[in-house]
Design a protein around this motif. Sequence first.
Motif, PDB file in Angstrom:
ATOM      1  N   ARG A 183     -27.914  55.330  53.795  1.00  9.83           N
ATOM      2  CA  ARG A 183     -29.679  56.206  54.220  1.00  9.83           C
ATOM      3  C   ARG A 183     -30.526  56.577  53.827  1.00  9.83           C
ATOM      4  O   ARG A 183     -31.151  56.150  52.935  1.00  9.83           O
ATOM      5  CB  ARG A 183     -29.034  57.031  55.461  1.00  9.83           C
ATOM      6  N   VAL A 184     -29.213  57.505  52.786  1.00 11.66           N
ATOM      7  CA  VAL A 184     -30.792  58.317  51.375  1.00 11.66           C
ATOM      8  C   VAL A 184     -30.925  56.943  50.538  1.00 11.66           C
ATOM      9  O   VAL A 184     -31.545  56.680  50.123  1.00 11.66           O
ATOM     10  CB  VAL A 184     -29.199  59.015  50.178  1.00 11.66           C
ATOM     11  N   GLY A 185     -30.078  56.540  49.994  1.00 14.83           N
ATOM     12  CA  GLY A 185     -30.159  54.693  49.147  1.00 14.83           C
ATOM     13  C   GLY A 185     -31.754  54.072  49.867  1.00 14.83           C
ATOM     14  O   GLY A 185     -32.087  53.802  49.025  1.00 14.83           O
ATOM     15  N   VAL A 186     -31.203  54.036  51.254  1.00 13.34           N
ATOM     16  CA  VAL A 186     -32.667  53.187  51.833  1.00 13.34           C
ATOM     17  C   VAL A 186     -33.979  53.662  51.668  1.00 13.34           C
ATOM     18  O   VAL A 186     -34.873  52.731  51.473  1.00 13.34           O
ATOM     19  CB  VAL A 186     -31.722  52.343  53.052  1.00 13.34           C
ATOM     20  N   LEU A 203     -33.944  46.295  53.292  1.00 17.81           N
ATOM     21  CA  LEU A 203     -33.955  46.386  55.235  1.00 17.81           C
ATOM     22  C   LEU A 203     -33.184  45.959  55.772  1.00 17.81           C
ATOM     23  O   LEU A 203     -32.342  45.443  56.816  1.00 17.81           O
ATOM     24  CB  LEU A 203     -35.808  46.107  55.291  1.00 17.81           C
ATOM     25  N   MET A 204     -32.276  44.192  54.658  1.00 17.46           N
ATOM     26  CA  MET A 204     -30.864  43.596  55.382  1.00 17.46           C
ATOM     27  C   MET A 204     -30.323  44.993  55.345  1.00 17.46           C
ATOM     28  O   MET A 204     -29.264  44.714  56.604  1.00 17.46           O
ATOM     29  CB  MET A 204     -31.072  42.937  54.366  1.00 17.46           C
ATOM     30  N   VAL A 205     -29.489  45.640  54.499  1.00 21.02           N
ATOM     31  CA  VAL A 205     -28.552  46.764  54.205  1.00 21.02           C
ATOM     32  C   VAL A 205     -29.194  47.310  55.772  1.00 21.02           C
ATOM     33  O   VAL A 205     -27.824  47.936  56.108  1.00 21.02           O
ATOM     34  CB  VAL A 205     -28.614  47.711  52.930  1.00 21.02           C
ATOM     35  N   ALA A 206     -30.271  48.193  56.159  1.00 18.94           N
ATOM     36  CA  ALA A 206     -29.998  49.148  57.243  1.00 18.94           C
ATOM     37  C   ALA A 206     -29.925  48.146  58.616  1.00 18.94           C
ATOM     38  O   ALA A 206     -29.471  49.099  59.371  1.00 18.94           O
ATOM     39  CB  ALA A 206     -32.091  49.444  57.414  1.00 18.94           C
ATOM     40  N   GLU A 207     -29.953  46.616  58.309  1.00 19.32           N
ATOM     41  CA  GLU A 207     -30.192  46.202  59.468  1.00 19.32           C
ATOM     42  C   GLU A 207     -28.335  45.823  59.883  1.00 19.32           C
ATOM     43  O   GLU A 207     -28.310  46.093  61.221  1.00 19.32           O
ATOM     44  CB  GLU A 207     -30.932  44.957  59.700  1.00 19.32           C
ATOM     45  N   SER A 208     -27.735  45.791  58.636  1.00 21.68           N
ATOM     46  CA  SER A 208     -25.735  45.832  58.844  1.00 21.68           C
ATOM     47  C   SER A 208     -25.916  46.513  59.177  1.00 21.68           C
ATOM     48  O   SER A 208     -24.977  46.879  60.094  1.00 21.68           O
ATOM     49  CB  SER A 208     -25.892  45.648  57.741  1.00 21.68           C
ATOM     50  N   LEU A 209     -26.338  48.485  58.779  1.00 20.60           N
ATOM     51  CA  LEU A 209     -25.687  49.504  58.778  1.00 20.60           C
ATOM     52  C   LEU A 209     -26.262  49.570  60.162  1.00 20.60           C
ATOM     53  O   LEU A 209     -25.092  50.319  61.418  1.00 20.60           O
ATOM     54  CB  LEU A 209     -26.256  50.398  58.323  1.00 20.60           C
ATOM     55  N   MET A 210     -26.989  49.462  61.110  1.00 20.76           N
ATOM     56  CA  MET A 210     -27.512  49.351  62.651  1.00 20.76           C
ATOM     57  C   MET A 210     -26.516  48.336  63.174  1.00 20.76           C
ATOM     58  O   MET A 210     -25.298  48.960  63.963  1.00 20.76           O
ATOM     59  CB  MET A 210     -28.751  49.638  62.978  1.00 20.76           C
ATOM     60  N   CYS A 211     -26.142  47.520  62.798  1.00 25.28           N
ATOM     61  CA  CYS A 211     -25.761  46.600  64.013  1.00 25.28           C
ATOM     62  C   CYS A 211     -23.528  46.966  63.593  1.00 25.28           C
ATOM     63  O   CYS A 211     -22.544  47.611  64.877  1.00 25.28           O
ATOM     64  CB  CYS A 211     -25.121  45.290  62.846  1.00 25.28           C
ATOM     65  N   ILE A 212     -23.042  47.701  61.789  1.00 17.44           N
ATOM     66  CA  ILE A 212     -22.057  48.973  62.121  1.00 17.44           C
ATOM     67  C   ILE A 212     -22.233  50.303  62.918  1.00 17.44           C
ATOM     68  O   ILE A 212     -20.692  50.448  63.534  1.00 17.44           O
ATOM     69  CB  ILE A 212     -21.490  48.929  60.568  1.00 17.44           C
ATOM     70  N   ALA A 213     -22.977  50.661  62.454  1.00 19.33           N
ATOM     71  CA  ALA A 213     -22.487  52.133  63.134  1.00 19.33           C
ATOM     72  C   ALA A 213     -23.980  52.515  63.658  1.00 19.33           C
ATOM     73  O   ALA A 213     -23.734  54.057  64.601  1.00 19.33           O
ATOM     74  CB  ALA A 213     -23.307  52.821  62.074  1.00 19.33           C
ATOM     75  N   GLU A 225     -27.406  51.938  66.627  1.00 17.09           N
ATOM     76  CA  GLU A 225     -29.312  52.185  66.023  1.00 17.09           C
ATOM     77  C   GLU A 225     -29.346  54.246  65.895  1.00 17.09           C
ATOM     78  O   GLU A 225     -30.237  54.238  64.785  1.00 17.09           O
ATOM     79  CB  GLU A 225     -29.829  52.686  67.137  1.00 17.09           C
ATOM     80  N   GLY A 226     -28.218  54.753  66.222  1.00 18.68           N
ATOM     81  CA  GLY A 226     -28.428  55.790  66.441  1.00 18.68           C
ATOM     82  C   GLY A 226     -28.572  56.332  64.155  1.00 18.68           C
ATOM     83  O   GLY A 226     -28.107  57.717  64.200  1.00 18.68           O
ATOM     84  N   TRP A 227     -27.534  55.341  63.885  1.00 17.70           N
ATOM     85  CA  TRP A 227     -27.829  55.644  61.893  1.00 17.70           C
ATOM     86  C   TRP A 227     -29.110  55.860  61.611  1.00 17.70           C
ATOM     87  O   TRP A 227     -29.132  56.813  60.649  1.00 17.70           O
ATOM     88  CB  TRP A 227     -27.438  54.301  61.485  1.00 17.70           C
ATOM     89  N   LEU A 228     -30.112  55.654  61.867  1.00 19.34           N
ATOM     90  CA  LEU A 228     -30.958  55.933  61.533  1.00 19.34           C
ATOM     91  C   LEU A 228     -31.515  57.393  61.626  1.00 19.34           C
ATOM     92  O   LEU A 228     -32.840  58.504  60.776  1.00 19.34           O
ATOM     93  CB  LEU A 228     -32.399  54.851  62.226  1.00 19.34           C
ATOM     94  N   ARG A 274     -37.408  60.357  59.290  1.00 16.98           N
ATOM     95  CA  ARG A 274     -37.962  59.807  57.593  1.00 16.98           C
ATOM     96  C   ARG A 274     -37.410  58.855  57.862  1.00 16.98           C
ATOM     97  O   ARG A 274     -38.055  57.243  57.258  1.00 16.98           O
ATOM     98  CB  ARG A 274     -37.575  60.815  56.523  1.00 16.98           C
ATOM     99  N   CYS A 275     -36.659  58.366  57.746  1.00 15.91           N
ATOM    100  CA  CYS A 275     -35.709  57.014  58.297  1.00 15.91           C
ATOM    101  C   CYS A 275     -36.169  55.857  58.889  1.00 15.91           C
ATOM    102  O   CYS A 275     -36.512  54.915  58.406  1.00 15.91           O
ATOM    103  CB  CYS A 275     -34.463  56.756  57.781  1.00 15.91           C
ATOM    104  N   THR A 276     -36.269  56.448  60.503  1.00 17.58           N
ATOM    105  CA  THR A 276     -37.026  55.952  61.377  1.00 17.58           C
ATOM    106  C   THR A 276     -38.171  55.202  60.866  1.00 17.58           C
ATOM    107  O   THR A 276     -38.993  53.768  61.206  1.00 17.58           O
ATOM    108  CB  THR A 276     -36.785  56.183  62.412  1.00 17.58           C
ATOM    109  N   LEU A 277     -38.961  55.949  60.367  1.00 23.30           N
ATOM    110  CA  LEU A 277     -41.093  55.588  60.516  1.00 23.30           C
ATOM    111  C   LEU A 277     -40.717  54.849  59.239  1.00 23.30           C
ATOM    112  O   LEU A 277     -41.657  53.832  59.058  1.00 23.30           O
ATOM    113  CB  LEU A 277     -41.244  56.801  59.664  1.00 23.30           C
ATOM    114  N   LEU A 278     -40.209  55.187  58.160  1.00 27.85           N
ATOM    115  CA  LEU A 278     -39.948  53.945  56.664  1.00 27.85           C
ATOM    116  C   LEU A 278     -39.269  52.704  57.245  1.00 27.85           C
ATOM    117  O   LEU A 278     -40.302  52.005  57.057  1.00 27.85           O
ATOM    118  CB  LEU A 278     -39.288  54.479  56.514  1.00 27.85           C
ATOM    119  N   VAL A 279     -38.913  52.835  57.934  1.00 23.86           N
ATOM    120  CA  VAL A 279     -37.967  51.054  58.144  1.00 23.86           C
ATOM    121  C   VAL A 279     -38.487  50.849  59.334  1.00 23.86           C
ATOM    122  O   VAL A 279     -39.098  49.149  59.450  1.00 23.86           O
ATOM    123  CB  VAL A 279     -36.584  50.859  58.670  1.00 23.86           C
TER     124      VAL A 279
END
Length: 604
Positions: A253-256, A273-283, A285-288, A305-310
Amino acid sequence: MEQEHDQQREGTSIEDCLKLLKGERDEQRLAGLLLATKFCKNDDVDTILRVYNALGTTFLDRLLRTGMGKGSSTEKRQDNQDAYLQLSVTILAAFCRVQNIASSDDMLNKIPLILEVLAKELGPPLIEECFEFLYLVSTANSNGVQIFYKSSGMTVLASQMPNLPDGSHTMELAIKLLQLTMSQLSLETIVKEYCSELSSVVTVLAKQFALTHNAMKFEALHLLSMILHPIYAAHVHETLCAMSDKSWTTYVRVGVVAVLQNRVAPNQRLEALMVAESLMCIAGEGWLIEQTNIPGIPDSIPADRCTLLVLETSRVEIAVLLNDLAYLKYEKSKEALDTESYTLKQRNLGIAFSLVEKIIKLISHIAGDEGNIICEKVFTKIITGLNETIGVILEYLRDAKDHGQNKGNDLLASVRIVGSYLAETPAACNDKVMELLGYMVLVQGEDEQSPFSSVCFLLPMLCQITMEVDGCQLVVSSGAYKAVVECLIKLLSENTGTLDDNGLIFLACDTILNLLLKRDQVRVHLDDSYFIRLLGVISSWAVLQSNPHFSRDNLISLCQLMRRSLATYGKYTESEADLHQIVISGYSRWADRYPHIKAVVEGK
């Protein structure tokens, strides 16, 4: 004069080194090698070649094996064995800075030996030189990666990378070697054979992605986007989900956030964005919005911040991609259409759509939560952004309608995300939805013979709006009710008994019943032929038990559902009570004809 003297002294030293390397005794060659380390540290190709040609391959190979403890007649560790190993690896790494040497069969054959060296307990300098050798040889010869992989190189990488210093040159070499391997070999095969190892590597890459601020950040990002790609990495996702230490998700999340809030190349932004989408599949939607303090990250990222950026990045991508696709489909000559570019844009659109859909789901959960995870101002900003993006997508659908197009995976994906959003806020984009509802239920994917998935995506919204007379009038006047009936017929005819199918059946039934209950209030004619066909399918349920695809378990599940429905009598509103009475009346008329069903329903 002084410069000439230095050059002459240096030349003499090299000549002395070469003379020793050509000596007949091992002691001479060993002394020459020790002297050669002074001249092979830099990328002086001529000097390295002279040393390599003077030494030959036999002595260095023997020295390496001696350093590894091979070829000894006793198990006792030989004197200076560690020094021999260090010296031989140092010289090998130096030799491989010359591509012609690195690509030779002699160096290729040493890949398994160097991997075996890495399996030992080594000091940092020797580990770095081993990785340098492996990377240079694998890069110089097309067979190098194959030999590295077949010699369990992935296992060695996975075991070594967690112990390498963050941001070090050794870590950089390991990442480059991994990237080289994954770019030349089948990713599907690597994931299948080294799922556990790749999961371990992901946690290391995540940390480098967060902590480094140079090219290594983007190399780590690229690898993460490859390894976590959902097409190949289902087993990797499962392994990562099972890990107790979730700090790696915070690093990602910090890197994204770092990538999305800075100026980067378009492909790097898309990979984030692809990595963010994969992370939400794994962890999830709360990962954001998770907030976790971990070592090396002094300040936690605000939950929004992460939610708004994504969201904002996805919105920009969607607007650009939809505009590009519309141009390619409707304006550019078909002869000049770049199929590969068109397919890539569709894939990227799917990623952006998936992210927005997950944010819709997240916001839905937050709205129903009493906690103040996101402040009202930010919440309103997110809703405004979603409204604007859904508006853009509806414009894309209207453009397709105007061009007589209703088939395409991009159109189906557009309907899906519209359906997801309208299921949460049925009144959003009301005018555009009224205009396009009849068209959206006719949209079909590339592989569909008739519209079906589009209706399924819209059912939650259709069910909600038909609770009101205005919504019923829209569904009837647009002809969407016909698509709902067709959808229900197909669901009943092909029902697999899964939870998803049952949920859709209930939504379709509720939608149709809402229409029928308000039929007198809806001043638009309903085509009874559709409902007659539906009755024909429903009536076939009486002989379901004779159908080979309908098992006793299905029957029991259906009976239990009926029992729960009957047990809720008296708990409905007036309009729902009428519907409940219809169910009871229908059941009472045929229950005696099927005593075994009656026994299950009534718990006898």
